[in-house]
Design an enzyme around this catalytic site. Sequence first.
Site, PDB file in Angstrom:
ATOM      1  N   GLU A  30     -34.480  95.570  39.999  1.00 39.38           N
ATOM      2  CA  GLU A  30     -34.425  96.891  39.337  1.00 39.38           C
ATOM      3  C   GLU A  30     -33.136  97.074  38.545  1.00 39.38           C
ATOM      4  OE1 GLU A  30     -35.189  99.907  42.327  1.00 39.38           O
ATOM      5  OE2 GLU A  30     -37.333  99.713  42.047  1.00 39.38           O
TER       6      GLU A  30
ATOM      7  N   GLU B  26     -43.422  95.607  43.810  1.00 40.88           N
ATOM      8  CA  GLU B  26     -43.208  96.752  44.717  1.00 40.88           C
ATOM      9  C   GLU B  26     -44.143  97.877  44.316  1.00 40.88           C
ATOM     10  OE1 GLU B  26     -39.224  98.293  45.250  1.00 40.88           O
ATOM     11  OE2 GLU B  26     -38.356  96.291  45.125  1.00 40.88           O
TER      12      GLU B  26
END
Length: 481
Positions: free
Chosen positions: A179, A379
Amino acid sequence: MPNKTGFSKDFLWGGAVAAHQLEGGWQEGGKGVSIADVMTAGSNGVPREITDGVLPEKNYPNHFGIDFYHHYKEDVKLFAKMGFKCFRTSIAWTRIFPNGDEDQPNEAGLKFYDDLFDECHKYGIEPVITLSHFEMPYHLIEKYGGFTNRKLIDFYMNFAETCFKRYKNKVKYWMTFNEINNQTSYNREFSVATNSGILFKNIKDEDHEDAMYQAAHYELVASAKAVKLGHEINPDFKIGCMINMTPLYPVNADPKNIMFTERLMQRRYYFADVHANGVYPKNIEAYLQRKGFRKDITDEDREILKQGTVDYIGLSYYNSMTVTSDGFDIDGDFDADNAATENKFLKTSEWDWPIDPVGLRYSLNWLTDRYHLPLFIVENGLGARDKVEADGSIHDPYRVDYLKAHITEMKKAVELDGVDLMGYTPWGCIDLISAGTGEMKKRYGFIYVDQDDYGHGSKKRSKKDSFEWYKQVIASNGEKL
Ligand code: P53
């Protein structure tokens, strides 16, 4: 009728975790202190505190995790029972280089991951590995200022090279930075600390944004170098980036909001442009020039960025975000978090995250149109409180509903929209410590872990109802939801 039926037979169904959120054993096997080891527990709306080193009286949940360090055999066996084809985790940088600036790696740390990957392969489970997932050595922050320092590129490369060489026959799928675009929220210390090792005590208030762009640049260079080197070490490696995908929606059709949203999206996703295309997009170059940010970029950097473009885009998807330009100068500086507003079409989770399955299909389309690369959803999931019944069973229909709705949309993206999707690994397949809040009670798992926010409990693992449900999803290759 769909023009393509179902997922490919080698679709990578599995689950995802990160080292610092489940391993525990924070001082075992020669491990050093990471940024995650100096973060206390917060809660919804209460940020985690980043302390000056490890203080005796504080609760640091990542120190204990769920003690995967000692339970990994049992846990991998449970993943195998669910039929996992892959398992996404990260390699704790501090197990391999405890301080980050050593010349030689720590053998005990390397051995732990050898054993873990062997255990996965025993069941035909393919490891999917993130190199840097919010767990940089604390020493690199204290001594060098984290990624605000160009030297970090070399330290990261030592780590990456050591891992690539050691595990070249055990790991095929890699991601460079988790991320990486969270730090777009440059005024949130949690985001810049976990992404880049930036601590606000070390920089001036007015420099938050500048520091972020410079650090992100060094990370993008480090990532490109790693991609290039990884392919030299093993041409079969598939090395991706990892982007948090939170599509932004304008609150209404006022063109001012449309333009504002577009500009926020540019700021949030340029990271992926650099990873995938090897160049900064025009709008970001113009912005950085105008502001005088990211001063240190060399011709060599620009060349490396072009040589190290990624093989795929890994993404996390939890929710969309709706924004309003009210109160903003749309030509000025902005932090998207402050522009967030309610979306009356969406319900929210117990932790106030909007629930938007269609946003996943939208995201997969958007990323495909923009980058023309394979995608990997690494995710997705719902953090919720679970209740253990008197007989030990755990009924979690809310989790099944969430995942079912998202898989349905992901299926449409593949079948109707032609998206090239490599796999799907729901987050926190076994309950673990929340990254954002440090809580244990914010649970994502198919597997329940008996432990509270302070690490008390038997740590016994048990199956939730969603365990059997996900098992049949995998067994039917996504047909039975
Ligand atoms: P938690 C913020 C926004 C979106 C995803 O999050 C985020 C974060 C950071 O909290 O993190 C990712 O645990 C991250 C995982 C994390 C997961 O999403 O706050 O890659 O480490 O656990 C879920 O509920």
